[in-house]
Scaffold this motif. Sequence first.
Motif, PDB file in Angstrom:
ATOM      1  N   UNK A 133     -11.508 -66.100  89.630  1.00 56.48           N
ATOM      2  CA  UNK A 133     -12.400 -65.959  88.490  1.00 56.48           C
ATOM      3  C   UNK A 133     -11.560 -65.962  87.207  1.00 56.48           C
ATOM      4  N   UNK A 134     -12.065 -66.586  86.170  1.00 58.37           N
ATOM      5  CA  UNK A 134     -11.390 -66.647  84.885  1.00 58.37           C
ATOM      6  C   UNK A 134     -11.311 -65.265  84.256  1.00 58.37           C
ATOM      7  N   UNK A 135     -10.230 -65.011  83.530  1.00 60.28           N
ATOM      8  CA  UNK A 135      -9.991 -63.677  82.999  1.00 60.28           C
ATOM      9  C   UNK A 135      -9.969 -63.598  81.472  1.00 60.28           C
ATOM     10  N   UNK A 136     -10.177 -64.674  80.760  1.00 58.81           N
ATOM     11  CA  UNK A 136     -10.126 -64.653  79.309  1.00 58.81           C
ATOM     12  C   UNK A 136     -11.333 -63.886  78.782  1.00 58.81           C
ATOM     13  N   UNK A 137     -11.087 -62.662  78.323  1.00 60.51           N
ATOM     14  CA  UNK A 137     -12.163 -61.757  77.910  1.00 60.51           C
ATOM     15  C   UNK A 137     -12.927 -62.311  76.706  1.00 60.51           C
ATOM     16  N   UNK A 138     -12.206 -62.885  75.747  1.00 58.28           N
ATOM     17  CA  UNK A 138     -12.868 -63.418  74.547  1.00 58.28           C
ATOM     18  C   UNK A 138     -13.766 -64.602  74.898  1.00 58.28           C
ATOM     19  N   UNK A 139     -13.264 -65.483  75.756  1.00 55.84           N
ATOM     20  CA  UNK A 139     -14.078 -66.640  76.141  1.00 55.84           C
ATOM     21  C   UNK A 139     -15.298 -66.174  76.929  1.00 55.84           C
ATOM     22  N   UNK A 140     -15.117 -65.205  77.819  1.00 58.09           N
ATOM     23  CA  UNK A 140     -16.243 -64.668  78.592  1.00 58.09           C
ATOM     24  C   UNK A 140     -17.310 -64.106  77.650  1.00 58.09           C
ATOM     25  N   UNK A 141     -16.880 -63.364  76.626  1.00 64.32           N
ATOM     26  CA  UNK A 141     -17.825 -62.803  75.652  1.00 64.32           C
ATOM     27  C   UNK A 141     -18.524 -63.921  74.874  1.00 64.32           C
ATOM     28  N   UNK A 142     -17.776 -64.949  74.482  1.00 61.18           N
ATOM     29  CA  UNK A 142     -18.373 -66.076  73.752  1.00 61.18           C
ATOM     30  C   UNK A 142     -19.390 -66.810  74.620  1.00 61.18           C
ATOM     31  N   UNK A 143     -19.065 -66.991  75.903  1.00 58.15           N
ATOM     32  CA  UNK A 143     -20.013 -67.629  76.819  1.00 58.15           C
ATOM     33  C   UNK A 143     -21.255 -66.752  77.005  1.00 58.15           C
ATOM     34  N   UNK A 144     -21.057 -65.456  77.132  1.00 61.20           N
ATOM     35  CA  UNK A 144     -22.205 -64.553  77.276  1.00 61.20           C
ATOM     36  C   UNK A 144     -23.069 -64.599  76.020  1.00 61.20           C
ATOM     37  N   UNK A 145     -22.443 -64.621  74.849  1.00 60.04           N
ATOM     38  CA  UNK A 145     -23.216 -64.719  73.606  1.00 60.04           C
ATOM     39  C   UNK A 145     -24.003 -66.022  73.555  1.00 60.04           C
ATOM     40  N   UNK A 146     -23.381 -67.108  73.984  1.00 67.70           N
ATOM     41  CA  UNK A 146     -24.095 -68.393  74.047  1.00 67.70           C
ATOM     42  C   UNK A 146     -25.255 -68.292  75.032  1.00 67.70           C
ATOM     43  N   UNK A 147     -25.020 -67.647  76.165  1.00 65.43           N
ATOM     44  CA  UNK A 147     -26.087 -67.451  77.145  1.00 65.43           C
ATOM     45  C   UNK A 147     -27.234 -66.639  76.587  1.00 65.43           C
ATOM     46  N   UNK A 148     -26.917 -65.646  75.788  1.00 63.27           N
ATOM     47  CA  UNK A 148     -27.975 -64.829  75.175  1.00 63.27           C
ATOM     48  C   UNK A 148     -28.802 -65.650  74.198  1.00 63.27           C
ATOM     49  N   UNK A 149     -28.150 -66.527  73.453  1.00 63.01           N
ATOM     50  CA  UNK A 149     -28.904 -67.399  72.535  1.00 63.01           C
ATOM     51  C   UNK A 149     -29.825 -68.331  73.311  1.00 63.01           C
ATOM     52  N   UNK A 150     -29.316 -68.887  74.402  1.00 65.38           N
ATOM     53  CA  UNK A 150     -30.136 -69.767  75.240  1.00 65.38           C
ATOM     54  C   UNK A 150     -31.301 -68.974  75.827  1.00 65.38           C
ATOM     55  N   UNK A 151     -31.018 -67.816  76.367  1.00 65.63           N
ATOM     56  CA  UNK A 151     -32.050 -66.983  76.985  1.00 65.63           C
ATOM     57  C   UNK A 151     -33.135 -66.601  75.980  1.00 65.63           C
ATOM     58  N   UNK A 152     -32.724 -66.195  74.790  1.00 62.51           N
ATOM     59  CA  UNK A 152     -33.701 -65.802  73.766  1.00 62.51           C
ATOM     60  C   UNK A 152     -34.543 -66.991  73.305  1.00 62.51           C
ATOM     61  N   UNK A 153     -33.936 -68.170  73.252  1.00 62.07           N
ATOM     62  CA  UNK A 153     -34.644 -69.352  72.749  1.00 62.07           C
ATOM     63  C   UNK A 153     -35.509 -70.028  73.808  1.00 62.07           C
TER      64      UNK A 153
END
Length: 190
Positions: free
Chosen positions: A1-21
């Motif tokens: 599993x990938x370990x880049x915490x910042x990228x994981x947070x950025x992907x989660x934020x993108x996922x939240x935008x997709x989910x909300x929209x």
Amino acid sequence: MARNVERRAALADAGLRVLAATGARGLTHRAVDAEAGVPLGTASNYFRSRDAMLGALGERIMERFAPDEGTLAELGAREPSLDLFTDYVRYVVERTTAQPELTRALIELRLEAVRRPELARILGDTLRRGYRDDVAFHVAAGLPGGAFEVALLHYALDGLLLDLLTTSIDAGLDPDQVVSALVSRLVARA
């Protein structure tokens, strides 16, 4: 599993935008990759399954909703009172309505968890931890009432947020007035 915490947070934020929209049906690894502007397959590298992605989104929502430590310290330094508790609840409403897409995404996740037992487990753990933190703050601050009253306020605030951030009953009430009434009616007699 990938370990880049910042990228994981950025992907989660993108996922939240997709989910909300688009809602839960529109949330795919590919949609998250596109929203985040990363190569295809990146989101699936960080979130191996749909449940893992949905669970990570729930955790990310709570991270982003985390209260400011300075504000909590200021509130915690005040004398315990009904006014203090009202101000704390106002602060909760302020944080959750300032980022409406996060609250809408959380509502989507809670609905999706009804159909996905693994998400229900992950999201339930996250929500219960938040509730326990609220009870701990409440007790530490010496506020009136206890865990029962905090639960009642959670239930009431969930309804208020649902109304403020989705199709409303449009009762014409000021949210601040609603918060004051909720706190005074649910907690004052405790």
